[in-house]
Design a protein around this motif. Sequence first.
Motif, PDB file in Angstrom:
ATOM      1  N   ASP A  75       5.643  13.911  -5.473  1.00  0.00           N
ATOM      2  CA  ASP A  75       6.110  12.980  -6.504  1.00  0.00           C
ATOM      3  C   ASP A  75       5.130  12.931  -7.671  1.00  0.00           C
ATOM      4  O   ASP A  75       5.530  12.833  -8.834  1.00  0.00           O
ATOM      5  CB  ASP A  75       6.293  11.577  -5.908  1.00  0.00           C
ATOM      6  CG  ASP A  75       7.201  11.583  -4.691  1.00  0.00           C
ATOM      7  OD1 ASP A  75       8.338  12.069  -4.813  1.00  0.00           O
ATOM      8  OD2 ASP A  75       6.769  11.115  -3.627  1.00  0.00           O
ATOM      9  N   VAL A  76       3.842  12.993  -7.347  1.00  0.00           N
ATOM     10  CA  VAL A  76       2.822  12.984  -8.399  1.00  0.00           C
ATOM     11  C   VAL A  76       2.884  14.283  -9.198  1.00  0.00           C
ATOM     12  O   VAL A  76       2.829  14.283 -10.434  1.00  0.00           O
ATOM     13  CB  VAL A  76       1.420  12.788  -7.794  1.00  0.00           C
ATOM     14  CG1 VAL A  76       0.349  12.928  -8.861  1.00  0.00           C
ATOM     15  CG2 VAL A  76       1.325  11.425  -7.112  1.00  0.00           C
ATOM     16  N   ALA A 106       5.017   7.055  -2.411  1.00  0.00           N
ATOM     17  CA  ALA A 106       4.761   8.235  -3.249  1.00  0.00           C
ATOM     18  C   ALA A 106       3.856   9.220  -2.524  1.00  0.00           C
ATOM     19  O   ALA A 106       2.893   8.843  -1.858  1.00  0.00           O
ATOM     20  CB  ALA A 106       4.136   7.811  -4.570  1.00  0.00           C
ATOM     21  N   GLN A 122       8.570   5.835  -6.611  1.00  0.00           N
ATOM     22  CA  GLN A 122       8.584   5.852  -5.144  1.00  0.00           C
ATOM     23  C   GLN A 122       7.762   4.726  -4.534  1.00  0.00           C
ATOM     24  O   GLN A 122       7.684   4.624  -3.306  1.00  0.00           O
ATOM     25  CB  GLN A 122       8.064   7.196  -4.633  1.00  0.00           C
ATOM     26  CG  GLN A 122       8.867   8.391  -5.098  1.00  0.00           C
ATOM     27  CD  GLN A 122      10.312   8.325  -4.664  1.00  0.00           C
ATOM     28  OE1 GLN A 122      10.611   7.943  -3.530  1.00  0.00           O
ATOM     29  NE2 GLN A 122      11.224   8.689  -5.551  1.00  0.00           N
ATOM     30  N   THR A 129       5.959   7.016 -10.408  1.00  0.00           N
ATOM     31  CA  THR A 129       6.786   7.979  -9.683  1.00  0.00           C
ATOM     32  C   THR A 129       8.150   7.402  -9.319  1.00  0.00           C
ATOM     33  O   THR A 129       9.076   8.157  -9.024  1.00  0.00           O
ATOM     34  CB  THR A 129       6.093   8.418  -8.388  1.00  0.00           C
ATOM     35  OG1 THR A 129       5.920   7.274  -7.529  1.00  0.00           O
ATOM     36  CG2 THR A 129       4.729   9.023  -8.692  1.00  0.00           C
ATOM     37  N   PRO A 141      -1.010   5.378  -2.641  1.00  0.00           N
ATOM     38  CA  PRO A 141      -0.554   4.328  -3.553  1.00  0.00           C
ATOM     39  C   PRO A 141      -1.168   2.987  -3.157  1.00  0.00           C
ATOM     40  O   PRO A 141      -1.376   2.709  -1.970  1.00  0.00           O
ATOM     41  CB  PRO A 141       0.964   4.310  -3.349  1.00  0.00           C
ATOM     42  CG  PRO A 141       1.283   5.571  -2.601  1.00  0.00           C
ATOM     43  CD  PRO A 141       0.065   5.897  -1.804  1.00  0.00           C
ATOM     44  N   ASN A 173       1.241   4.166 -11.067  1.00  0.00           N
ATOM     45  CA  ASN A 173       2.310   4.670 -10.212  1.00  0.00           C
ATOM     46  C   ASN A 173       3.635   4.596 -10.968  1.00  0.00           C
ATOM     47  O   ASN A 173       4.319   3.578 -10.967  1.00  0.00           O
ATOM     48  CB  ASN A 173       2.385   3.859  -8.918  1.00  0.00           C
ATOM     49  CG  ASN A 173       3.296   4.510  -7.894  1.00  0.00           C
ATOM     50  OD1 ASN A 173       4.047   5.420  -8.205  1.00  0.00           O
ATOM     51  ND2 ASN A 173       3.225   4.031  -6.663  1.00  0.00           N
TER      52      ASN A 173
END
Length: 220
Positions: free
Chosen positions: A127-128, A123, A119, A117, A184, A115
């Motif tokens: 975002d990904v 996320a 976020q 991102t 996530p 992760n």
Amino acid sequence: MRFQAPEQEYPPAPLPAAVSRPRRTASGGLIAVVLLVLCSFPPGVHAGGGVVMTNAGCTMHIDFYSARFTAYQPATSGNEEFCEDLPDTGPTVFVLDYLHPSLKLVPVDFRIIRNTTGQGRFAQWEDVAALGDLEPLTLYYHPPVIRPDASFQAEYDFSEKGEYIGIVTAGHPTNDNTYRAVFPFAVGTGRPWLTLAALLLVALGLAVWWRGKRKRASTA
């Protein structure tokens, strides 16, 4: 002549007692603090992203598809089920039991990335997607497979603690549409409930000690 009854004297009415407010004791304050701490910690089985906790367990939504989601860490936790966050590193088994019958007819794949991102657990796919090409970021990938038995399984050996993102992709039975679930999760979180239980015991012990001290002081 008119008879007039003698005036009768009544004792004055007692004044109403002052409304007493409950005193805030140190023990009550300690318990309140512990309750606030308990509420501030996420539950041991935390759901977010594309996974939702229900009475029947954890349900993953892949657009209009749905599946029961479970993760296991047999080497450290046996048959204990996890929804997302995992207490330990090591071999982890992810299982999707399809609830939507159409999932048995379409290819489903599963990807794990770190992760990055920014976020955290909030996320989402946008975002990904902003990360660009996911191939160099991918730690694990299970290629698309059709499972008529309605059960998809993947296994990955986590070597490091950290934050990760799982991505499940499913096709459509009659067109080229693609649907995704992004969830996530964290690895190596330990078991927060043990820490919370220890905090609660310490707080209750302090509360009992403080009440005993006040009682001894009042009788001295």
